[in-house]
Design a protein around this motif. Structure first.
Motif, short mmCIF file in Angstrom:
data_model
loop_
_atom_site.label_atom_id
_atom_site.label_comp_id
_atom_site.label_asym_id
_atom_site.label_seq_id
_atom_site.Cartn_x
_atom_site.Cartn_y
_atom_site.Cartn_z
N ASP A 157 0.60 -1.13 0.19
CA ASP A 157 -0.01 -0.19 -0.08
C ASP A 157 0.86 1.21 0.05
OD1 ASP A 157 -2.19 -1.27 0.00
OD2 ASP A 157 -2.63 -1.70 2.07
N ILE A 158 2.00 1.23 0.05
CA ILE A 158 2.91 2.21 0.10
C ILE A 158 3.14 2.90 -1.42
CG2 ILE A 158 5.42 3.15 0.68
CD1 ILE A 158 5.44 1.17 3.16
N THR A 159 3.14 3.91 -1.57
CA THR A 159 3.05 4.47 -2.95
C THR A 159 4.31 5.19 -3.16
OG1 THR A 159 0.83 4.53 -3.11
CG2 THR A 159 1.83 5.81 -4.85
N PRO A 160 5.03 4.67 -4.04
CA PRO A 160 6.51 5.74 -4.37
C PRO A 160 5.81 7.02 -5.05
CG PRO A 160 6.67 3.18 -5.16
CD PRO A 160 5.25 3.66 -4.78
N LEU A 161 6.31 8.07 -4.80
CA LEU A 161 6.04 9.42 -5.61
C LEU A 161 7.39 9.82 -6.39
CD1 LEU A 161 4.10 11.14 -2.65
CD2 LEU A 161 3.29 9.83 -4.57
N LEU A 162 8.57 9.88 -5.70
CA LEU A 162 9.71 9.96 -6.60
C LEU A 162 11.01 9.27 -5.85
CD1 LEU A 162 11.36 11.95 -8.44
CD2 LEU A 162 11.56 13.58 -6.48
N VAL A 163 11.41 8.31 -6.71
CA VAL A 163 12.70 7.62 -6.04
C VAL A 163 13.72 7.93 -6.75
CG1 VAL A 163 13.20 5.23 -5.59
CG2 VAL A 163 11.00 5.88 -5.64
N SER B 160 14.13 10.04 -1.56
CA SER B 160 13.02 9.49 -2.22
C SER B 160 11.71 9.73 -1.22
CB SER B 160 13.19 7.71 -1.96
OG SER B 160 14.20 7.18 -2.96
N PHE B 161 10.75 9.83 -2.05
CA PHE B 161 9.53 10.26 -1.48
C PHE B 161 8.31 8.97 -1.43
CE2 PHE B 161 11.87 13.94 -2.40
CZ PHE B 161 11.64 14.67 -1.14
N TYR B 162 7.75 8.65 -0.56
CA TYR B 162 6.59 7.87 -0.60
C TYR B 162 5.30 8.14 0.26
CZ TYR B 162 10.65 4.68 -1.51
OH TYR B 162 11.79 4.19 -1.75
N GLN B 163 4.16 7.87 -0.06
CA GLN B 163 2.98 8.11 0.32
C GLN B 163 2.48 6.99 1.23
OE1 GLN B 163 -0.35 9.36 -2.02
NE2 GLN B 163 -1.75 9.30 -0.63
N LEU B 164 2.51 7.16 2.51
CA LEU B 164 2.17 5.91 3.34
C LEU B 164 0.71 5.91 3.61
CD1 LEU B 164 3.44 3.83 5.48
CD2 LEU B 164 3.22 5.73 7.16
N ASN B 165 0.20 6.94 3.54
CA ASN B 165 -1.33 6.83 3.82
C ASN B 165 -2.04 7.94 3.20
OD1 ASN B 165 -1.48 8.64 6.07
ND2 ASN B 165 -0.88 6.78 7.40
N SER B 166 -3.25 8.39 3.68
CA SER B 166 -3.91 9.53 3.35
C SER B 166 -3.49 10.99 3.85
CB SER B 166 -5.32 9.65 3.61
OG SER B 166 -5.39 9.40 4.85
N SER B 167 -2.46 10.75 4.92
CA SER B 167 -2.14 12.17 5.22
C SER B 167 -0.47 12.03 5.71
CB SER B 167 -2.66 12.20 6.68
OG SER B 167 -2.60 11.32 7.94
N VAL B 168 0.09 10.81 5.32
CA VAL B 168 1.50 10.80 6.08
C VAL B 168 2.36 10.38 4.91
CG1 VAL B 168 3.06 9.44 7.12
CG2 VAL B 168 0.83 9.97 8.44
N GLY B 169 3.37 11.16 4.72
CA GLY B 169 4.38 10.97 3.60
C GLY B 169 5.91 10.38 4.22
N LYS C 211 11.34 19.24 -5.53
CA LYS C 211 10.23 18.53 -6.45
C LYS C 211 9.52 17.28 -5.50
CE LYS C 211 9.81 15.46 -10.46
NZ LYS C 211 10.62 14.86 -11.42
N GLY C 212 10.07 16.75 -4.60
CA GLY C 212 9.68 15.80 -3.64
C GLY C 212 8.44 16.36 -2.80
N PHE C 213 8.77 17.50 -2.64
CA PHE C 213 8.00 18.09 -1.01
C PHE C 213 6.83 18.73 -1.93
CE2 PHE C 213 11.17 17.57 1.84
CZ PHE C 213 10.45 17.49 3.13
N ARG C 214 7.03 19.28 -3.33
CA ARG C 214 5.91 19.67 -4.21
C ARG C 214 4.82 18.43 -4.16
NH1 ARG C 214 9.57 22.47 -7.17
NH2 ARG C 214 9.37 20.85 -9.01
N LEU C 215 5.31 17.36 -4.44
CA LEU C 215 4.53 16.02 -4.79
C LEU C 215 3.70 15.59 -3.49
CD1 LEU C 215 6.88 13.82 -6.81
CD2 LEU C 215 4.65 14.99 -7.56
N LEU C 216 4.56 15.89 -2.27
CA LEU C 216 3.68 15.86 -0.98
C LEU C 216 2.67 16.60 -0.85
CD1 LEU C 216 6.90 15.16 1.29
CD2 LEU C 216 5.27 13.27 0.63
N LYS C 217 3.06 17.98 -1.02
CA LYS C 217 1.85 18.90 -1.04
C LYS C 217 0.55 18.68 -1.94
CE LYS C 217 1.69 24.14 -0.53
NZ LYS C 217 2.17 25.25 -0.54
N GLN C 218 0.94 18.35 -3.06
CA GLN C 218 -0.18 17.98 -3.94
C GLN C 218 -1.02 16.88 -3.43
OE1 GLN C 218 1.91 17.37 -7.76
NE2 GLN C 218 2.66 19.38 -7.96
N LYS C 219 -0.40 16.12 -2.84
CA LYS C 219 -0.96 14.95 -2.13
C LYS C 219 -1.93 15.26 -0.87
CE LYS C 219 -0.20 11.75 -5.35
NZ LYS C 219 -1.36 10.87 -6.12
#
Length: 668
Positions: free
Chosen positions: A357-363, A368-377, A399-407
């Motif tokens: 269920d862990i979603t890679p956003l930028l590796v 590297s950046f991952y989405q752990l759940n609906s609120s945690v990166g 770039k990674g923190f922009r992706l976290l913010k978008q999510k």
């Protein structure tokens, strides 16, 4: 104490050493020191080889001469004699007295002499201050065929040692020692090692045979194998299972006895000899002895400093080589097999063994950046010396923190496990990127100073009088902590000095200074989007040097909570190790001394005549917190426990990404 060697004597010494080795081995078997690359051999054959190099008084005198002249530059030369925190960091090491003892002791071989030096450096428990034996001895790595991890048994809530897998050299090991079916032990629980409870045995090893950290819990983690997130086969071998020249080797071809409860519940005993992996080919004792001498191809001592590099930036500790497990011979492979069975998928997820269920956003290799759940990166930084350099790292950071913010991921776990440090300015850049409102420019940096010695005083005077820039002793290298500006080109920052009593010794230190990383800050402008309660720093304790400075700042200055994983249950553990101040090494120091024009001074150290390596802490950094019992104690000797603790389960030890879910609970 010891006379300085000149180039002519070094040449004659090399010839004499090789001649002695040839005479010593003439009557011996021609098979001694005959090895191929990647060969798995008996420990006995390795010991015969390393002990074939005869002890040389000239080698001892020259080696101790270099150390005796260099150690006064060691930032903690005085404080290690009597630790200011004997509870957490028990230490009483008189370096002068120990070098004198080694200078008078009788040795039967060069190997025995080198082992004694290694033990002295281990006693400092300083990951920056290390001694790597000559490169000939670095060619072997004794090992045991079981990969061990320590986890908490959910039934008893007690720490237990498990067999997590086998190294890729298992097949060669089994063939060499006529062993078979050792993989049947994988997944089993080790009850005893050599008749001692397994946890106690590993703890004793960590306490006496690992010198990379002052925190015993971190050393215990280093004794165990450490795996990489979402990489079931990649691991850093535990120091107990895979020895290097930084850890003591067994003295003979002895065996290790394991009493194991197999996964079936049956108990059995394994009595296993030590194997050894070979990383360098040798054709005999003469070639081996020659590799012990200074600067053969690839020797660490031959590494010289880039003259264009800044003196204030590099800060890292030595990491072990990452390895892979034998295919199919790991507990994680059992998990992988279960995940292929849809009927078993729910049960495996419930046991905490699935990270699908862990979603890679930028590796990327650097961050590297991952989405752990609906609120945690999750942000993973494996090193502050990233592939691609600081420009690529800074671009990926933004770039990674922009992706976290978008999510809409407004809670962040910053995973710094296995991070050995690197570029100190990158660490400060991450801090400034996250908390610009909490760390005004002059408050971002830690205060540093350097210890006085006759050699250092001479180098300071001569660098100023001769206009030499870019060395540790050049004033313009550093920025004054009082003004935030570079020191003027005079000696006022050094003389008369500030007096402290440490380890029972009164000594002088320079004025306090700091780094300047404004150029790096411009590469990654501050986002200003986080508050301390929305960030957690997660480590396994092996977060060293620049990583340690960064983590300490975030915890003590920015009020970010930290999470330390592993170690022993019920004990406080630091989230970082070896903050030091800055690591350097003998070749770098010699190059700087030469650039000042002082290499021929009687008090200047000569280079090593063997292919050994010595690194040490050249400057110390102070804690960041404002409410300190004693703000004059260096950060290296301040025990700073993590805010939270997590113990490994069998699944999370094999895949630390599973720890992220546990850490996320601390946000609530």
């Amino acid at each position: 104490m010891h006379r300085k060697s000149n180039p002519a004597s070094v040449f004659h010494l090399a010839v004499a050493l090789l001649a002695m080795c040839a005479l010593t081995m003439r009557a011996s078997s021609q098979q001694v020191c005959s090895f191929e690359v990647n060969q798995v051999v008996t420990l006995d054959s390795v010991l015969q080889c390393v002990q074939s190099v005869p002890f040389s008084e000239e080698v001892r005198t020259a080696t101790l001469d270099t150390m005796t002249r260099t150690f006064p530059l060691y930032a903690f030369f005085d404080i290690v004699q009597n630790s200011p925190d004997p509870i957490h960091f028990p230490m009483q090491v008189d370096l002068e007295a120990e070098l004198s003892r080694i200078g008078q002791k009788s040795y039967s071989s060069d190997w025995d002499f080198q082992q004694d030096l290694g033990a002295l450096f281990r006693s400092l428990n300083d990951g920056h201050t290390i001694y790597l034996l000559p490169s000939c001895y670095q060619s072997f790595s004794p090992f045991q065929p079981f990969i061990l991890i320590t986890v908490t048994d959910p039934a008893t809530n007690q720490d237990v040692v498990k067999i997590a897998g086998a190294p890729s050299s298992l097949a060669a090991y089994e063939k060499l020692f006529n062993q078979d079916n050792l993989d049947a032990a994988i997944g089993g629980t080790v009850l005893e090692i050599d008749g001692e409870p397994a946890v106690d045995h590993l703890l004793r090893f960590a306490n006496h045979s690992i010198g990379s950290s002052k925190d015993l819990n971190i050393r215990y983690n280093l004794a165990n194998t450490r795996f990489l997130p979402n990489n079931n086969n990649g691991y850093y071998p535990g120091a107990f299972q895979q020895r290097s020249v930084m850890n003591p080797w067994p003295a003979t071809q002895e065996t290790v006895t394991y009493r194991v409860r197999l996964a079936s519940g049956q108990e059995t005993t394994y009595q296993l000899p030590w194997g050894a992996e070979v990383s360098h080919a040798y054709t005999g004792t003469n070639q081996f002895a020659q590799t012990c001498m200074a600067n053969p191809a690839g020797a660490l001592n031959a590494v010289v400093r880039d003259p264009t590099a800044s003196a204030e930036v590099p800060q890292k500790i030595l990491l072990p080589e990452m390895r892979t497990m034998s295919p199919g011979h790991s507990a994680s492979s059992l998990v992988s097999q279960k995940l292929r069975d849809p009927a078993a998928l729910h049960a495996v997820r419930a046991s905490g063994a699935d990270t699908s269920d862990i979603t890679p956003l930028l590796v990327t290799p650097g961050i590297s950046f991952y989405q752990l759940n609906s609120s945690v990166g999750v942000v993973v930084i494996p090193s502050f010396e990233p592939a691609g350099g600081m420009f690529q790292f800074s671009a990926n950071l933004e770039k990674g923190f922009r992706l976290l913010k978008q999510k809409n991921l407004n809670h962040i776990i910053l995973d710094l496990s296995h991070n050995g440090g690197g570029n100190l300015c990158l660490g400060y850049t991450v801090i400034n990127f996250l908390f610009p409102d909490f760390t005004p420019l002059n408050g971002t940096y830690g205060n540093n100073d350097m210890i006085h010695s006759p050699l250092a005083a001479t180098l300071v005077k001569d660098s100023v009088s001769r206009g030499v820039q870019g060395t540790y002793w050049s004033p313009s290298t550093w920025h004054s902590s009082a003004t935030g500006q570079p020191f003027p080109d005079n000696t006022d920052w050094w003389f008369p000095g500030v007096t402290y009593t440490r380890g029972g010794i009164r000594n002088q230190y320079s004025e306090k200074f700091r780094d300047s990383c404004s150029f790096n800050f411009a590469l990654a402008p501050s986002q200003g989007q986080f508050t301390p309660e929305k960030l957690l720093v997660l480590t396994d304790g092996w977060c060293g040097s620049t990583c340690a400075v960064t983590t300490s700042h975030l915890q003590e200055f920015d009020n970010v909570h930290t999470v330390a994983v592993g170690g022993l249950s019920g004990q406080a553990m630091q989230p970082f190790t070896t903050p030091g101040g800055q690591v350097t090494n003998v070749p770098t120091v010699l190059q700087m001394i030469n650039s000042i024009g002082d290499s021929q001074l009687p008090i200047s150290p000569p280079g090593f005549i063997t292919s050994c390596y010595m690194g040490f802490t050249i400057r110390e950094i102070y804690p960041f917190g404002s409410q300190l019992p004693n703000p004059l104690v260096p950060l290296e000797f301040y025990f700073v426990p993590a805010t939270h603790r997590i113990q490994y389960t069998e699944a999370s030890a094999m895949n630390p990404a599973l720890v992220w879910d546990q850490a996320a609970e601390f946000f609530h």
